[in-house]
Design a protein around this motif. Structure first.
Motif, mmCIF file in Angstrom:
data_model
loop_
_atom_site.group_PDB
_atom_site.id
_atom_site.type_symbol
_atom_site.label_atom_id
_atom_site.label_comp_id
_atom_site.label_asym_id
_atom_site.label_seq_id
_atom_site.Cartn_x
_atom_site.Cartn_y
_atom_site.Cartn_z
ATOM 1 N N GLU A 178 -103.042 40.101 -5.544
ATOM 2 C CA GLU A 178 -102.984 38.648 -5.389
ATOM 3 C C GLU A 178 -103.019 37.963 -6.744
ATOM 4 O OE1 GLU A 178 -102.814 35.162 -2.897
ATOM 5 O OE2 GLU A 178 -102.297 37.277 -2.690
ATOM 6 N N GLY A 179 -103.832 38.477 -7.665
ATOM 7 C CA GLY A 179 -103.917 37.888 -9.003
ATOM 8 C C GLY A 179 -102.601 38.000 -9.755
ATOM 9 N N GLN A 180 -101.921 39.141 -9.638
ATOM 10 C CA GLN A 180 -100.628 39.310 -10.308
ATOM 11 C C GLN A 180 -99.579 38.367 -9.718
ATOM 12 O OE1 GLN A 180 -100.448 43.485 -9.489
ATOM 13 N NE2 GLN A 180 -100.910 44.064 -11.604
ATOM 14 N N ARG A 181 -99.595 38.236 -8.396
ATOM 15 C CA ARG A 181 -98.642 37.323 -7.763
ATOM 16 C C ARG A 181 -98.837 35.895 -8.274
ATOM 17 N NH1 ARG A 181 -97.734 35.465 -3.215
ATOM 18 N NH2 ARG A 181 -99.847 35.550 -2.381
ATOM 19 N N LEU A 182 -100.076 35.450 -8.293
ATOM 20 C CA LEU A 182 -100.359 34.087 -8.727
ATOM 21 C C LEU A 182 -100.033 33.898 -10.210
ATOM 22 C CD1 LEU A 182 -103.710 33.408 -6.820
ATOM 23 C CD2 LEU A 182 -101.381 32.708 -6.193
ATOM 24 N N ALA A 183 -100.249 34.946 -11.012
ATOM 25 C CA ALA A 183 -99.900 34.861 -12.434
ATOM 26 C C ALA A 183 -98.388 34.737 -12.609
ATOM 27 C CB ALA A 183 -100.419 36.092 -13.172
ATOM 28 N N ASP A 184 -97.628 35.471 -11.802
ATOM 29 C CA ASP A 184 -96.171 35.366 -11.867
ATOM 30 C C ASP A 184 -95.708 33.965 -11.487
ATOM 31 O OD1 ASP A 184 -94.794 37.457 -12.942
ATOM 32 O OD2 ASP A 184 -94.359 38.462 -11.053
ATOM 33 N N ILE A 185 -96.302 33.405 -10.452
ATOM 34 C CA ILE A 185 -95.935 32.065 -10.013
ATOM 35 C C ILE A 185 -96.293 31.029 -11.077
ATOM 36 C CG2 ILE A 185 -96.474 30.256 -8.336
ATOM 37 C CD1 ILE A 185 -94.556 32.340 -7.367
ATOM 38 N N ASP A 186 -97.440 31.212 -11.712
ATOM 39 C CA ASP A 186 -97.855 30.302 -12.776
ATOM 40 C C ASP A 186 -96.882 30.365 -13.950
ATOM 41 O OD1 ASP A 186 -99.903 28.449 -13.877
ATOM 42 O OD2 ASP A 186 -100.167 30.042 -15.360
ATOM 43 N N ALA A 187 -96.434 31.589 -14.301
ATOM 44 C CA ALA A 187 -95.452 31.748 -15.385
ATOM 45 C C ALA A 187 -94.136 31.077 -15.015
ATOM 46 C CB ALA A 187 -95.235 33.229 -15.673
#
Length: 411
Positions: A178-187
């Motif tokens: 979940e953290g990686q997904r949200l980091a990708d979306i933030d990028a």
């Protein structure tokens, strides 16, 4: 260290390129002029034996890493450029190089624009990017630098299809967190905001487009698609009409259902739909292999969806696919077609008849609020729809001898 080219090297002429000089100094006779996106690295295109390759100068560590990541994505049938090889051991002071096959008919997002980027074009680009990011996340891939600049777009009828072109910052995992997904979306949010500001500064952005709204839009589109694909649907009983509703929504979003899993808990079924994106013609080939039915692609998709639903409904998820297909033919497809009166069967081909019966069943079930079943759907379809259709065979004029003419323009 001697020059070394590692990979699936299909063209020996790649070895003869001037690897001992920087890409910026390569003679023009080696190069082909194609639209290039914004990149931190030097990128050039070369044409050899009728094929076009993209070559990127990059450090040896990242060349090897990106080559492997692109192969992993290709193995998982993810939309990305095809890796060919990486080159090490160039002259002292020169970086390594990554070779990929140029994606035919693809364009960087700036080249998609004809003059000013209009709102409807931007909407289609964002839709394509959201689908790409969801597809990558479903494979366990963390991009790390999602942006329009790191994506290639192909025109797809009235829409666009998006492909990852830069995996330099990516990571492959068994399952994305979940953290990686949200980091990708933030990028993605940050990068697209910057790209829109850049277009605005260059007067290439339509006045009605707001950079911040656009950045927020990609986040909204991504989450809506991700939730549709991954959320659990809880139903009191296993109502296969609800299953078909879910499959239809996913099909409209460009996803096909590869697996459905149902768990029962105290009289309640929990439905999890897991999609897999497949290439054009996949459905025709799979249906022909399993059943011998040779039909059009959309017909094949519909028939396979019904076959996959049959597999789950009968508790055959772990049964051999060929055995399930044989049972589906004998228990579902053939009885449905044979349920049509013989005098009416010539109106449409069997696969089209079956498809239209499924459509009719869908509408009847929508009106009833529950699955009406195949037998009732066949009877209603025959009485209310099929009897009013013209006979397709009668629409094709016949030559002497009984052979139907080929319609003009189809030779």
């Amino acid at each position: 260290m001697p020059l070394q080219i590692t990979g699936a090297l299909g063209d020996p002429d790649l070895i003869r390129l001037p690897w001992d000089i920087p890409l910026t100094d390569w003679p023009s006779h080696h190069l082909v002029d194609l639209p290039r996106g914004i990149s931190r690295h030097v990128v050039r295109f070369v044409r050899l034996s009728g094929k076009v390759y993209a070559i990127k100068e990059i450090s040896e560590r990242y060349a090897k890493r990106e080559y492997q990541l692109l192969w992993d994505l290709a193995r998982l049938d993810a939309p990305s450029v095809e890796p060919i090889a990486y080159v090490t051991g160039r002259d002292e002071g020169l970086d390594a190089a990554l070779i990929t096959r140029h994606l035919q008919f693809s364009l960087p997002y700036r080249a998609v624009m004809s003059g000013t980027l209009r709102p409807d074009t931007l909407t289609r680009l964002l839709d394509a990017l959201a689908v790409l990011l969801v597809r990558l996340h479903l494979t366990g891939f963390y991009w790390g630098d999602c942006s329009l600049s790191n994506t290639l777009f192909r025109r797809d009828a009235g829409a666009f299809a998006a492909y990852l072109v830069d995996a330099e910052t990516g990571e492959m995992h068994p399952m994305i967190s979940e953290g990686q997904r949200l980091a990708d979306i933030d990028a993605a949010h940050t990068n697209i905001f910057g790209e829109m500001l850049d277009l605005e500064a260059g007067e290439l952005l339509h006045p009605s487009i707001d950079p911040m709204d656009t950045a927020e839009d990609i986040v909204t589109r991504y989450h809506r698609l991700w939730n549709e694909i991954t959320q659990d649907e809880i139903i009191e009983e296993v109502d296969w009409h609800r299953v078909e509703q879910r499959i239809r929504r996913l099909n409209l979003l460009g996803f096909d259902v590869a697996e459905m899993m149902v768990r029962r808990k105290v009289g309640t079924g929990r439905l999890i739909v897991r999609p897999k994106v497949v290439d054009s013609g996949h459905h025709q080939r799979r249906l022909l292999r399993l059943t011998g039915l040779d039909v059009e692609e959309n017909q094949a998709r519909r028939l396979l969806n019904d076959l996959d639903g049959f597999r789950v409904a009968k508790g055959l998820r772990h049964e051999d696919e060929a055995i399930v297909a044989h049972r589906w033919l004998a228990e579902v497809f053939q009885p449905t077609v044979e349920g049509i009166p013989a005098r009416l069967r010539g109106k449409l081909e069997p696969a089209q008849l079956f498809h239209e019966v499924l459509d009719h069943r869908w509408y009847l079930s929508e009106a009833a609020g529950a699955d009406v079943g195949i037998a009732a759907a066949v009877k209603s379809y025959v009485d209310k729809v099929l009897v009013h259709k013209p006979d397709e065979k009668a629409l094709l004029p016949e030559e002497p001898g009984g052979l139907a003419e080929e319609p003009a323009g189809l030779q």
